[in-house]
Design a protein around this motif. Structure first.
Motif, PDB file in Angstrom:
ATOM      1  N   THR A   1       0.827  -1.215   0.000  1.00  0.00           N
ATOM      2  CA  THR A   1       0.000   0.000   0.000  1.00  0.00           C
ATOM      3  C   THR A   1       0.857   1.259   0.000  1.00  0.00           C
ATOM      4  O   THR A   1       0.415   2.301  -0.494  1.00  0.00           O
ATOM      5  CB  THR A   1      -0.923   0.011   1.225  1.00  0.00           C
ATOM      6  OG1 THR A   1      -0.136  -0.139   2.429  1.00  0.00           O
ATOM      7  CG2 THR A   1      -1.932  -1.137   1.152  1.00  0.00           C
TER       8      THR A   1
ATOM      9  N   THR B   1      -3.047   6.905  -3.803  1.00  0.00           N
ATOM     10  CA  THR B   1      -4.112   7.002  -2.806  1.00  0.00           C
ATOM     11  C   THR B   1      -5.395   6.356  -3.321  1.00  0.00           C
ATOM     12  O   THR B   1      -5.844   6.646  -4.437  1.00  0.00           O
ATOM     13  CB  THR B   1      -4.396   8.473  -2.458  1.00  0.00           C
ATOM     14  OG1 THR B   1      -3.190   9.054  -1.951  1.00  0.00           O
ATOM     15  CG2 THR B   1      -5.489   8.576  -1.426  1.00  0.00           C
ATOM     16  N   CYS B   2      -5.968   5.475  -2.516  1.00  0.00           N
ATOM     17  CA  CYS B   2      -7.213   4.800  -2.901  1.00  0.00           C
ATOM     18  C   CYS B   2      -7.968   4.395  -1.643  1.00  0.00           C
ATOM     19  O   CYS B   2      -7.567   4.737  -0.523  1.00  0.00           O
ATOM     20  CB  CYS B   2      -6.922   3.575  -3.775  1.00  0.00           C
ATOM     21  SG  CYS B   2      -5.988   2.273  -2.929  1.00  0.00           S
ATOM     22  N   VAL B   3      -9.054   3.662  -1.825  1.00  0.00           N
ATOM     23  CA  VAL B   3      -9.877   3.197  -0.710  1.00  0.00           C
ATOM     24  C   VAL B   3      -9.358   1.855  -0.226  1.00  0.00           C
ATOM     25  O   VAL B   3      -9.164   0.933  -1.035  1.00  0.00           O
ATOM     26  CB  VAL B   3     -11.358   3.068  -1.131  1.00  0.00           C
ATOM     27  CG1 VAL B   3     -12.179   2.436  -0.009  1.00  0.00           C
ATOM     28  CG2 VAL B   3     -11.928   4.430  -1.496  1.00  0.00           C
ATOM     29  N   MET B   4      -9.118   1.743   1.075  1.00  0.00           N
ATOM     30  CA  MET B   4      -8.699   0.490   1.695  1.00  0.00           C
ATOM     31  C   MET B   4      -9.866  -0.058   2.510  1.00  0.00           C
ATOM     32  O   MET B   4     -10.320   0.588   3.454  1.00  0.00           O
ATOM     33  CB  MET B   4      -7.483   0.715   2.600  1.00  0.00           C
ATOM     34  CG  MET B   4      -6.255   1.242   1.871  1.00  0.00           C
ATOM     35  SD  MET B   4      -5.514  -0.049   0.872  1.00  0.00           S
ATOM     36  CE  MET B   4      -4.319   0.910  -0.082  1.00  0.00           C
TER      37      MET B   4
ATOM     38  N   LEU C   1      -2.458   2.570   7.512  1.00  0.00           N
ATOM     39  CA  LEU C   1      -2.768   2.883   6.113  1.00  0.00           C
ATOM     40  C   LEU C   1      -3.286   4.311   5.952  1.00  0.00           C
ATOM     41  O   LEU C   1      -3.036   4.947   4.927  1.00  0.00           O
ATOM     42  CB  LEU C   1      -3.800   1.877   5.574  1.00  0.00           C
ATOM     43  CG  LEU C   1      -3.390   0.403   5.598  1.00  0.00           C
ATOM     44  CD1 LEU C   1      -4.454  -0.463   4.972  1.00  0.00           C
ATOM     45  CD2 LEU C   1      -2.051   0.187   4.913  1.00  0.00           C
ATOM     46  N   ARG C   2      -3.981   4.797   6.955  1.00  0.00           N
ATOM     47  CA  ARG C   2      -4.467   6.182   6.886  1.00  0.00           C
ATOM     48  C   ARG C   2      -3.297   7.164   6.902  1.00  0.00           C
ATOM     49  O   ARG C   2      -3.351   8.204   6.240  1.00  0.00           O
ATOM     50  CB  ARG C   2      -5.426   6.468   8.039  1.00  0.00           C
ATOM     51  CG  ARG C   2      -6.084   7.843   7.962  1.00  0.00           C
ATOM     52  CD  ARG C   2      -7.135   8.002   9.025  1.00  0.00           C
ATOM     53  NE  ARG C   2      -6.584   7.852  10.368  1.00  0.00           N
ATOM     54  CZ  ARG C   2      -7.307   7.891  11.488  1.00  0.00           C
ATOM     55  NH1 ARG C   2      -8.622   8.076  11.407  1.00  0.00           N
ATOM     56  NH2 ARG C   2      -6.741   7.745  12.662  1.00  0.00           N
TER      57      ARG C   2
ATOM     58  N   GLN D   1      -0.603   6.697   5.480  1.00  0.00           N
ATOM     59  CA  GLN D   1      -0.061   6.687   4.120  1.00  0.00           C
ATOM     60  C   GLN D   1      -0.901   7.523   3.165  1.00  0.00           C
ATOM     61  O   GLN D   1      -0.516   7.701   2.013  1.00  0.00           O
ATOM     62  CB  GLN D   1       0.027   5.249   3.607  1.00  0.00           C
ATOM     63  CG  GLN D   1       1.012   4.366   4.381  1.00  0.00           C
ATOM     64  CD  GLN D   1       1.021   2.938   3.863  1.00  0.00           C
ATOM     65  OE1 GLN D   1       0.195   2.565   3.015  1.00  0.00           O
ATOM     66  NE2 GLN D   1       1.945   2.128   4.361  1.00  0.00           N
TER      67      GLN D   1
ATOM     68  N   HIS E   1      -4.303   6.894   2.548  1.00  0.00           N
ATOM     69  CA  HIS E   1      -5.439   6.163   1.984  1.00  0.00           C
ATOM     70  C   HIS E   1      -6.716   6.421   2.782  1.00  0.00           C
ATOM     71  O   HIS E   1      -6.673   6.797   3.961  1.00  0.00           O
ATOM     72  CB  HIS E   1      -5.139   4.659   1.975  1.00  0.00           C
ATOM     73  CG  HIS E   1      -3.942   4.291   1.161  1.00  0.00           C
ATOM     74  ND1 HIS E   1      -3.917   4.391  -0.206  1.00  0.00           N
ATOM     75  CD2 HIS E   1      -2.703   3.836   1.527  1.00  0.00           C
ATOM     76  CE1 HIS E   1      -2.737   4.002  -0.659  1.00  0.00           C
ATOM     77  NE2 HIS E   1      -1.972   3.660   0.378  1.00  0.00           N
ATOM     78  N   GLU E   2      -7.860   6.205   2.138  1.00  0.00           N
ATOM     79  CA  GLU E   2      -9.169   6.292   2.804  1.00  0.00           C
ATOM     80  C   GLU E   2      -9.524   4.918   3.343  1.00  0.00           C
ATOM     81  O   GLU E   2      -9.509   3.928   2.601  1.00  0.00           O
ATOM     82  CB  GLU E   2     -10.236   6.769   1.819  1.00  0.00           C
ATOM     83  CG  GLU E   2     -11.627   6.861   2.439  1.00  0.00           C
ATOM     84  CD  GLU E   2     -12.705   7.197   1.422  1.00  0.00           C
ATOM     85  OE1 GLU E   2     -13.899   7.055   1.756  1.00  0.00           O
ATOM     86  OE2 GLU E   2     -12.346   7.583   0.280  1.00  0.00           O
TER      87      GLU E   2
END
Length: 349
Positions: free
Chosen positions: A44, A49-52, A67-68, A70, A72-73
């Motif tokens: 990741t 940036t994408c949805v996790m 992950l947030r 980083q 990401h949503e």
């Protein structure tokens, strides 16, 4: 040929290995991998940036915070809402795909990502619950041991404590039915009981301190039926209640709304759904039971409503209805940023 862009990454969490499935903007699976938890973080970190998407299970909140950071949503979902999206035979790869697909649905309900402080508070509550369960089991074992020897003790912990004191304290005559070895065993169990009482009291005192220091919990404590346990447990579970659009949504999440069975256009309302967090629902019902006597006699809108309800329903139903009302009030207090004012009674929405 350009590499397809992942719009939603579904992660099926495991203790050691995780399966991931990536969907593009059209919903087509463009990535399938099986990685360790550390491998997921490395993957990741290299992605745009994408949805996790993940199930709200053990370890999901920690990984979600990583992950947030980083960029990401994060979308966490209850496992029961993901099950309908699993195709054919169940395996980890299909679970990851189902998680990614469920996260794209506009009607999906998501779980708020918990902070480290919220998780710590939940651990404290679970530790206290475990100690209370151990104490209850120990008391029941003591009662059974005495009953096997014809010694019957009245209900209540204090009655049992008094009886054990009269049996075991210095100078008291030993019962004929109990051997010296049995008396030593009972004394050891009583010492364990005292140690559990001490540990439970220490955690309860910590909840009192935390409830005073936390702004959200201190506001909740102004509501009748809300003490340090209820307030800290609710804040640990839902934070500022931003994921709930109205008070009824919180009551439904706690399982405190009627179960509906509708057929042929004829609705029937049954008992409460009992869905969601059992521990929170139990605390709210106990709080409502404690607050009912004072509220039902109060010259307020709440008191008038309770008196009318008590005239046509059983006391237990009144308590559960009050618990649902307190859940709605708690939502209003958390979202408004103000404490409870005596006489407040939100409109059922």
């Amino acid at each position: 040929m350009t590499k397809p862009t992942v719009a939603v990454l579904g992660i099926d969490l495991g203790k050691n290995s995780c399966s991931v499935a990536g969907l593009d903007d059209t919903g087509r699976v463009v990535l399938r991998r099986r990685l360790s938890r550390e491998g997921v973080v490395r993957l990741t970190a290299s992605m745009p940036t994408c949805v996790m998407a993940m199930e709200a299970c053990c370890g999901a909140h920690h990984l979600g915070r990583v992950l947030r950071e980083q960029g990401h949503e994060i979308r966490l979902m209850s496992p029961e809402y993901i099950q309908p999206y699993v195709k054919a035979q169940k395996n980890d790869e299909r679970d990851a795909e189902a998680i990614a697909e469920a996260a794209t649905r506009p009607t999906m309900r998501f779980v708020e990502l918990k902070s480290e402080a919220q998780l710590e508070m939940q651990i404290l509550h679970r530790a206290r619950t475990r100690l209370v369960t151990e104490r209850t089991a120990l008391i029941n074992q003591l009662r059974a041991l005495l009953l096997e020897r014809g010694i019957i003790v009245a209900k209540g912990r204090s009655r049992l404590e008094q009886h054990l004191a009269s049996m075991l304290d210095e100078g008291a005559p030993a019962p004929m039915a109990l051997s010296p070895r049995t008396l030593l065993l009972i004394e050891d169990m009583r010492l364990e009981w005292r140690d559990l009482d001490r540990r439970i009291a220490a955690l309860s005192a910590e909840f009192q301190v935390r409830a005073r220091e936390d702004q959200l919990a201190s506001r909740l404590a102004t509501i009748p039926g809300f003490g340090a346990l209820n307030a800290t447990a609710l804040v640990a579970a839902i934070g500022s209640a931003e994921t709930f659009h109205r008070g009824r949504d919180l009551a439904a999440w706690l399982g405190l709304v009627p179960r509906q069975v509708t057929t042929g256009g004829k609705p029937r309302l049954l008992g409460i759904t009992k869905r969601g967090n059992v521990y929170l629902r139990t605390l709210l019902i106990h709080g409502a039971r404690a607050a009912l006597p004072s509220l039902v006699d109060s010259p307020t809108t709440m008191g008038e409503w309770l008196r009318g309800l008590s005239a046509r329903a059983h006391k237990n139903k009144v308590i559960v209805a009050l618990a649902g009302k307190l859940a709605r009030i708690a939502w209003a207090v958390l979202r408004s940023g103000q404490g409870y004012r005596k006489g407040d009674m939100p409109v059922i929405a």
